[in-house]
Design a protein around this motif. Structure first.
Motif, PDB file in Angstrom:
ATOM      1  N   GLN A 362       0.826  -1.217   0.000  1.00 27.34           N
ATOM      2  CA  GLN A 362       0.000   0.000   0.000  1.00 27.34           C
ATOM      3  C   GLN A 362       0.860   1.267   0.000  1.00 27.34           C
ATOM      4  N   ARG A 363       1.968   1.202   0.743  1.00 31.00           N
ATOM      5  CA  ARG A 363       2.850   2.379   0.782  1.00 31.00           C
ATOM      6  C   ARG A 363       3.480   2.612  -0.592  1.00 31.00           C
ATOM      7  N   PHE A 364       4.040   1.558  -1.144  1.00 29.18           N
ATOM      8  CA  PHE A 364       4.814   1.678  -2.379  1.00 29.18           C
ATOM      9  C   PHE A 364       3.915   2.026  -3.572  1.00 29.18           C
ATOM     10  N   THR A 365       2.719   1.412  -3.628  1.00 35.16           N
ATOM     11  CA  THR A 365       1.869   1.636  -4.802  1.00 35.16           C
ATOM     12  C   THR A 365       1.163   2.992  -4.731  1.00 35.16           C
ATOM     13  N   ASP A 366       0.918   3.493  -3.508  1.00 31.62           N
ATOM     14  CA  ASP A 366       0.538   4.896  -3.366  1.00 31.62           C
ATOM     15  C   ASP A 366      -0.676   5.192  -4.257  1.00 31.62           C
ATOM     16  N   ILE A 367      -1.738   4.420  -4.039  1.00 33.71           N
ATOM     17  CA  ILE A 367      -2.847   4.380  -4.993  1.00 33.71           C
ATOM     18  C   ILE A 367      -3.526   5.740  -5.214  1.00 33.71           C
ATOM     19  N   ILE A 368      -3.628   6.556  -4.149  1.00 34.04           N
ATOM     20  CA  ILE A 368      -4.252   7.882  -4.328  1.00 34.04           C
ATOM     21  C   ILE A 368      -3.230   8.946  -3.908  1.00 34.04           C
ATOM     22  N   PRO A 369      -2.279   9.251  -4.795  1.00 35.22           N
ATOM     23  CA  PRO A 369      -1.099  10.026  -4.385  1.00 35.22           C
ATOM     24  C   PRO A 369      -1.366  11.431  -3.872  1.00 35.22           C
ATOM     25  N   SER A 399       3.620  12.196  -0.488  1.00 38.12           N
ATOM     26  CA  SER A 399       4.791  12.744   0.211  1.00 38.12           C
ATOM     27  C   SER A 399       4.910  12.149   1.612  1.00 38.12           C
ATOM     28  N   VAL A 400       3.790  11.688   2.159  1.00 40.05           N
ATOM     29  CA  VAL A 400       3.819  11.052   3.481  1.00 40.05           C
ATOM     30  C   VAL A 400       4.323   9.615   3.320  1.00 40.05           C
ATOM     31  N   LEU A 401       3.793   8.927   2.319  1.00 44.64           N
ATOM     32  CA  LEU A 401       4.160   7.516   2.111  1.00 44.64           C
ATOM     33  C   LEU A 401       5.614   7.365   1.651  1.00 44.64           C
ATOM     34  N   HIS A 402       6.202   8.466   1.166  1.00 46.07           N
ATOM     35  CA  HIS A 402       7.602   8.416   0.726  1.00 46.07           C
ATOM     36  C   HIS A 402       8.478   9.342   1.551  1.00 46.07           C
ATOM     37  N   ASP A 403       8.018   9.697   2.742  1.00 47.53           N
ATOM     38  CA  ASP A 403       8.782  10.633   3.568  1.00 47.53           C
ATOM     39  C   ASP A 403      10.057   9.948   4.066  1.00 47.53           C
ATOM     40  N   ASN A 428       3.989   2.460  11.580  1.00 49.12           N
ATOM     41  CA  ASN A 428       4.720   3.647  11.149  1.00 49.12           C
ATOM     42  C   ASN A 428       3.709   4.770  10.893  1.00 49.12           C
ATOM     43  N   ASP A 429       3.973   5.946  11.495  1.00 52.41           N
ATOM     44  CA  ASP A 429       3.054   7.077  11.343  1.00 52.41           C
ATOM     45  C   ASP A 429       2.897   7.526   9.899  1.00 52.41           C
ATOM     46  N   GLY A 430       3.885   7.182   9.097  1.00 51.49           N
ATOM     47  CA  GLY A 430       3.824   7.600   7.689  1.00 51.49           C
ATOM     48  C   GLY A 430       2.924   6.706   6.843  1.00 51.49           C
ATOM     49  N   PHE A 431       2.369   5.661   7.446  1.00 51.37           N
ATOM     50  CA  PHE A 431       1.452   4.796   6.690  1.00 51.37           C
ATOM     51  C   PHE A 431       0.092   5.496   6.627  1.00 51.37           C
ATOM     52  N   MET A 432      -0.161   6.179   5.516  1.00 49.76           N
ATOM     53  CA  MET A 432      -1.379   6.985   5.444  1.00 49.76           C
ATOM     54  C   MET A 432      -2.104   6.843   4.095  1.00 49.76           C
ATOM     55  N   PRO A 433      -2.195   5.626   3.556  1.00 48.31           N
ATOM     56  CA  PRO A 433      -2.857   5.506   2.248  1.00 48.31           C
ATOM     57  C   PRO A 433      -4.345   5.834   2.322  1.00 48.31           C
ATOM     58  N   PHE A 434      -4.922   5.728   3.542  1.00 47.42           N
ATOM     59  CA  PHE A 434      -6.353   6.003   3.706  1.00 47.42           C
ATOM     60  C   PHE A 434      -6.585   7.438   4.171  1.00 47.42           C
ATOM     61  N   SER A 435      -5.530   8.253   4.165  1.00 44.74           N
ATOM     62  CA  SER A 435      -5.576   9.618   4.662  1.00 44.74           C
ATOM     63  C   SER A 435      -5.702   9.605   6.197  1.00 44.74           C
ATOM     64  N   SER A 436      -6.147  10.689   6.790  1.00 47.04           N
ATOM     65  CA  SER A 436      -6.176  10.778   8.251  1.00 47.04           C
ATOM     66  C   SER A 436      -7.175  11.855   8.655  1.00 47.04           C
ATOM     67  N   GLY A 437      -7.521  11.848   9.928  1.00 42.50           N
ATOM     68  CA  GLY A 437      -8.403  12.908  10.438  1.00 42.50           C
ATOM     69  C   GLY A 437      -9.873  12.672  10.108  1.00 42.50           C
ATOM     70  N   LYS A 438     -10.606  13.768  10.056  1.00 43.19           N
ATOM     71  CA  LYS A 438     -12.070  13.690   9.953  1.00 43.19           C
ATOM     72  C   LYS A 438     -12.572  13.017   8.688  1.00 43.19           C
ATOM     73  N   ARG A 439     -11.815  13.164   7.571  1.00 48.65           N
ATOM     74  CA  ARG A 439     -12.300  12.600   6.310  1.00 48.65           C
ATOM     75  C   ARG A 439     -11.624  11.268   6.007  1.00 48.65           C
ATOM     76  N   ILE A 440     -10.993  10.664   6.994  1.00 50.43           N
ATOM     77  CA  ILE A 440     -10.306   9.394   6.730  1.00 50.43           C
ATOM     78  C   ILE A 440     -11.277   8.420   6.048  1.00 50.43           C
TER      79      ILE A 440
END
Ligand code: HEM
Length: 496
Positions: A362-369, A399-403, A428-440
């Motif tokens: 999921q990190r590497f493919t970065d489906i919704i960059p 940029s998060v998934l490749h930080d 890892n906090d940088g694992f964010m393919p689903f985004s974060s926060g209120k609109r996750i």
């Protein structure tokens, strides 16, 4: 003489327009209102700085010059771009309320009939529909055993399909979308479809075309110049035609549900929506009407099919390229699950390597960059800038998934990013393919369950083999727009 005069007049107007535009931008940025960024041209904005085929890469590239918070103009619209894990977290998590609205995205706006459904809406409509979707999905099994059984069942059907290919090379695209979409279909419509069902296949084809369309150069152009592109013929129009076909299909299903509805015993998501429509039929401002039902269902169906099936398809391509990693997963499956029972979700916590590989896929493919656009709900001081209410914000998930602060080898496929020195799974906090926060992402739990159960079932039953030399397999995306889409490829499923 007259022509000369008119030309000179036009020239003066153009120069004045350019000057005014530049002054406006300098005022916005210079007074510390908007973050800095490249100077836009009138009408074109920063279009010339963006490579049509890879908009998100151009945006990442610009952050090297202007810093992790900068302003880009898409057409005349200023967009604040956020680029790295700390900045995106500070925005979406620490200032979740301010950054929690959906930003304007012309494609999304048109597809959702002006902001209906969960994905494109804001305010009370979004609150109501998101809460309803989460609760209903949960009641119909999200996180519960019944959904696990539905995925297991679908994974069994999928394995049977792969077995029928008798080791011949196949393109896995529609195998995965048929299986993944059936999981959503069974939750939303109450039924799975046979893989040969012509109407179902047609629907999936339209869904795939929609995802490819929004990820294409034409889709990106529409997002930047909606007024002009809306008047021009071109492939972008097929996106809307495909969406119309899917909407018609959903409407038909809703009508079928209406005829057989028993309010005391809802069978699926649509039944629950219809019951809510009944309950609120006298509420003038209700969000539970036909347009809401069609668009919310479309969102679940659309967001829930192409994302997961593209991740699976991309994931298998990566495993083809890295047979050593596939072999380690085989070993883990053999020791934890064996060959005589179906994988279940409980196995995941006992299979840290497989779990790590799926995270790394999921990190590497970065489906919704670029993530989906957000919008500020009020003025905010952020990272030294004053950004006004209503500004569109792009949290660059890529940029998060490749930080590099989060991941040692950001651009290599390395499951070690998610395994500690003792072989245990490492978050890892940088694992964010689903985004974060209120609109996750509303479907995060479902998607993660599907990825684990489909991948472990396929690898429990098959060894993957490439009909071409693995050196020739290209992991760079074939399309990079809204989504990252892998190059077309074929593979053989060799029974184990
Ligand atoms: C690998 C699979 C998936 C990925 C990578 C993914 C990613 C995302 C991302 C990045 C967003 C935007 C969040 C934001 O605005 O910041 C999103 C939103 C959303 N996703 Fe997913 N998603 C996946 C699967 C699913 C599934 C299976 C469903 C359906 C159940 C789903 C339903 C939604 C919905 C309804 C939203 C809109 C949320 C809102 O605006 O409040 N997604 N997803």
């Amino acid at each position: 003489m007259e022509i000369l005069g008119a030309t000179a007049g036009l020239l003066v107007i153009c120069v004045l327009f350019l000057l005014l535009n530049t002054i406006q931008v300098i005022q916005r940025q210079g007074k510390g209102k908007l973050p800095p960024g490249p100077t836009p041209l009138p009408f074109l904005g920063n279009f010339l700085q963006l490579k049509g085929k890879e908009v998100f890469k151009s945006l990442l590239e610009l952050s090297k010059k202007y810093g992790p918070v900068y302003t880009i103009h898409l057409g005349m619209e200023p967009v604040v771009v956020l680029c790295n894990c700390d900045i995106v977290k500070e925005a979406l998590n620490d200032n979740g309320e301010e950054f929690g609205a959906r930003g304007y995205m012309p494609l999304l706006d048109k597809m959702s009939h002006g902001g209906h459904g969960v994905i494109a809406s804001n305010g009370e409509r979004w609150k109501q529909l998101r809460r309803f979707s989460l609760i209903t999905l949960r009641n119909f099994g999200m996180g519960k055993r019944s959904i696990e059984e539905r995925i297991q069942e679908e994974a069994r059907f999928l394995a049977k399909e792969f077995k029928n290919t008798k080791g011949q090379p196949v393109d896995p695209t529609f195998y995965f979308s048929k299986a993944v979409s059936n999981v959503i279909c069974s939750i939303v419509f109450g039924d799975r479809f046979e893989y040969e069902d012509k109407e179902y296949l047609r629907l999936l084809d339209f869904l795939n075309q929609t995802f490819r369309g929004v990820s294409s150069v034409w889709g990106q152009l529409y997002n930047i110049f909606p007024k002009v592109m809306g008047k021009l013929p071109g492939p972008h129009n097929t996106i809307f035609q495909s969406v119309d076909v899917i909407h018609e299909f959903i409407k038909k299903r809703i009508n079928m549900h209406k005829e057989t509805l028993d309010p005391s015993s809802p069978r699926d998501f649509l039944d629950c929506f219809l019951i809510k429509m009944q309950q609120e039929k006298d509420v003038p401002q209700t969000e539970f009407h036909m347009l809401g039902a069609v668009n919310t269902t479309f969102d679940l169906f659309g967001a829930g099919t192409e994302t997961v099936s593209t991740t699976l398809r991309y994931g298998l391509l990566i495993l083809l390229k890295h047979p050593d990693i596939e072999e380690r997963i085989h070993k883990e499956i053999d020791s934890i699950i064996g060959r005589n029972r179906a994988p279940c979700i409980e196995d995941r916590s006992r299979m840290p390597y497989t779990d790590a590989v799926i995270h790394e896929i999921q990190r590497f493919t970065d489906i919704i960059p670029m993530g989906l656009p957000h919008k500020l709900t009020r003025d905010i001081h952020f990272q030294g800038y004053s950004i006004p209410k209503g500004t569109t914000v792009y949290p660059m998930l890529s940029s998060v998934l490749h930080d590099p602060k989060q991941f040692k080898y950001p651009y290599s496929f390395n499951p070690g990013h998610f395994v500690d020195e003792n072989g245990k799974f490492r978050k890892n906090d940088g694992f964010m393919p689903f985004s974060s926060g209120k609109r996750i992402c509303v479907g995060e739990g479902l998607a993660r369950m599907e990825l684990f159960l489909f991948i472990s079932t396929v690898l429990q039953n098959f060894t993957l083999s490439s009909p071409v030399d693995t050196d020739d397999l290209d992991l760079t995306p074939h399309l990079s727009g809204f989504g990252n889409v892998p190059c077309p490829y074929k593979l053989c499923f060799i029974p184990r």
